[in-house]
Enzyme design. Structure first.
Site, mmCIF file in Angstrom:
data_model
loop_
_atom_site.group_PDB
_atom_site.id
_atom_site.type_symbol
_atom_site.label_atom_id
_atom_site.label_comp_id
_atom_site.label_asym_id
_atom_site.label_seq_id
_atom_site.Cartn_x
_atom_site.Cartn_y
_atom_site.Cartn_z
ATOM 1 N N CYS A 181 0.827 -1.207 0.000
ATOM 2 C CA CYS A 181 0.000 0.000 0.000
ATOM 3 C C CYS A 181 0.861 1.257 0.000
ATOM 4 C CB CYS A 181 -0.879 -0.019 1.246
ATOM 5 S SG CYS A 181 -2.011 1.358 1.347
ATOM 6 N N CYS A 196 -7.974 -1.847 6.812
ATOM 7 C CA CYS A 196 -7.281 -0.560 6.830
ATOM 8 C C CYS A 196 -7.507 0.029 8.209
ATOM 9 C CB CYS A 196 -7.848 0.363 5.743
ATOM 10 S SG CYS A 196 -7.053 1.984 5.746
ATOM 11 N N CYS A 245 1.806 23.012 7.164
ATOM 12 C CA CYS A 245 1.937 21.565 6.972
ATOM 13 C C CYS A 245 3.240 21.231 6.255
ATOM 14 C CB CYS A 245 0.734 21.019 6.209
ATOM 15 S SG CYS A 245 0.451 21.858 4.654
#
Ligand SMILES: C[S@@+](CC[C@H](N)C(=O)[O-])C[C@H]1O[C@@H](n2cnc3c(N)ncnc32)[C@H](O)[C@@H]1O
Length: 486
Positions: free
Chosen positions: A100, A187, A439
């Site tokens: 993933c 998940c 961020c």
């Protein structure tokens, strides 16, 4: 050393961006006639820090790596094998780890992830920002009390796992493969209910022989599935996105009849052209047009909370519980007493400004996205906040159209940061305090340097971890006007 060559490398640390970094002693890269670089040994004392970056490794790993790119100051390599694993490695929680593209740091204990993030912030502030005393300036990172099931929004896609694959898949992209999709069977990012919804929709698509959008043929029905989860209210929204007419709306809604927490079901139709998506229609198939969410204040106004309505397209911080911490840190950094005029720039749906409203004279929010501004106004009304003003506009172009002068400016720009032009426009107002929510620590450091060069002083930087198991770091910086101003 050339492209394709295999070397031994010990990983020293994690760089911002998530890659592992190893350093080769006595190596320097050299430009050749065709403008490419090779690396060669050097006996000069200063040539002892040639950096090699690799994915999927942690500090302490000893690896065999194949060089894939050599640049002027660094090289990139693929891991061939791990000769000796780092003692920091732990067993990843998810069975899709490695395949993933998300949660790339699962093989590091959460406490270790936080240490690396904190040191990356200090490094950026010192090297890029030129700030002194970073040990005390940068506060200890605030981690998540629960680093799993933290996301309130997930987008899953429909597709095949490879060109040979004939089964419809619903899930995420394998790392580095932007077209292929693998079935996500578990998940730990959103919730167990989210995995259940995913399994039901996948099964429904297969049973009804539905096609998925294929970029090679530019045809096919199913594009993606969005799930939004009000973490503090329990309300869930499901939004099926297709590229063609969807005729099975009723049957789709029936899939969730025994899940009363799904209070809103949408079908969105989009058009896709050369990678670009345009929304063509949005149909509420069942339930309410938006889900409710609440954010609790964690500072000073502890106990108070704000209500939000989240519509399918609205931006909302993806980690609800850490958003409460991040916004509360922003309010704390603003140092409000009740008499201040506050500018909330890049305000999105107004969340930070609304968190400040009870301690300010007036809040002015400016944001590019018009629908976010419409949401901000609704959010103000929903919470009975009357001292707020919101307008859609580009901060760089429209900041001077705000009909007031700020005492405090709060900014929360996208990744690229403010840039010199916006920093100087803020400085022109001479606010006593600037709160910078960021961020991207590197771009934050660059902008803090510009503030310091223009009469301001960085007083504190508070890292907050919003995205466990990824390299992302959020920071709240408090910047104050120096004694002598500009
Ligand atoms: C990181 S988000 C912050 C959102 C908000 N503070 C929150 O926490 O919900 C950045 C916001 O900046 C907006 N934006 C991007 N470029 C802009 C610009 N040039 N002028 C104004 N807003 C912009 C985006 O639409 C986005 O809503």
């Amino acid at each position: 050393m050339q492209k394709g060559q295999i070397i031994n490398l010990e990983i020293k640390k994690l760089a911002f961006g998530g890659q592992g970094l190893g350093v080769l002693e006595n190596v320097i890269s050299q430009k050749q006639e065709d403008e490419t670089y090779v690396a060669r040994t050097s006996s000069r004392a200063e040539d002892n820090g040639f950096r090699v970056f690799a994915d999927g490794v942690v500090p302490g790993d000893k690896i065999e790596a194949r060089i894939k790119k050599i640049k002027k100051n660094y090289a990139e390599a693929d891991v061939v094998s791990i000769i000796e694993p780092s003692p920091l490695r732990i067993a990843p929680k998810c069975k899709h780890f490695g395949k993933c593209g998300g949660c790339k740091w699962q093989m590091l204990a959460y406490e270790e992830q936080l240490k690396f993030k904190e040191s990356q912030v200090r490094e950026a502030m010192s090297h890029v920002g030129g700030l002194k005393n970073v040990e005390t300036l940068v506060k200890p990172i605030i981690g998540c009390s629960e680093p799993w099931f933290y996301r309130n929004k997930m987008e899953f896609s429909f597709g095949n796992e490879s060109k040979e694959d004939t089964e419809l898949r619903l899930g995420l992209h394998p790392a580095g493969r932007h077209v292929d999709i693998f079935d996500v069977e578990e998940c730990f990012l959103q919730s167990e209910k989210s995995s259940e919804i995913l399994a039901r929709v996948r099964d429904f698509a297969r049973k009804n022989n539905l096609s998925f959008y294929n970029s090679a043929t530019n045809a096919g029905l199913l594009s993606s599935l969005y799930i939004r989860d009000g973490k503090n209210t329990g309300e869930i929204m499901v939004n099926l996105v297709t590229c063609e007419e969807f005729m099975l709306g009723k049957e789709f809604c029936e899939l969730f009849e025994d899940m009363p927490e799904i209070v809103s079901i949408y079908w969105t139709k989009i058009a896709r052209k050369r990678g670009m998506k345009t929304q063509v229609g949005e149909v509420l198939l069942k339930g309410k047009p938006s889900i409710r969410e609440e954010l609790g204040m964690r500072h000073e106004a502890e106990g108070r909370s704000l209500k939000f309505k989240i519509s399918p397209q609205a931006f909302f911080q993806p980690n609800t519980h850490q958003a409460e911490i991040l916004y509360s840190q922003a309010v704390k950094a603003a140092g409000l007493t009740g008499s201040e005029v506050v500018f909330d720039l890049y305000c999105g749906t107004g969340t930070i400004g609304l968190f400040c409203a009870h301690k300010a004279k007036k809040i002015y929010g400016l944001e590019l996205n018009e629908s976010a501004i419409a949401n901000a106004k609704q959010n103000a009304m929903l919470n009975g906040i009357e001292n707020s003003w919101f307008k859609a506009g580009d901060v760089d172009k429209s900041i001077r159209e705000i009909p007031d002068t700020p005492d405090v400016v709060i900014v929360d720009p996208p990744r690229a940061g403010l840039g010199e032009s916006v920093v100087l426009k803020i400085v022109d107002f001479q606010p006593k305090t600037v709160v910078y929510v960021s961020c991207d620590p590197v771009n934050l450091a660059r902008d803090l340097k510009t503030f310091e060069e223009n009469g301001y002083k960085v007083e504190s930087i508070q890292p907050v971890d919003m995205f466990p198991h990824t390299y992302h770091i959020e920071n709240v910086a408090r910047i104050v006007k120096g004694k002598f101003g500009k």
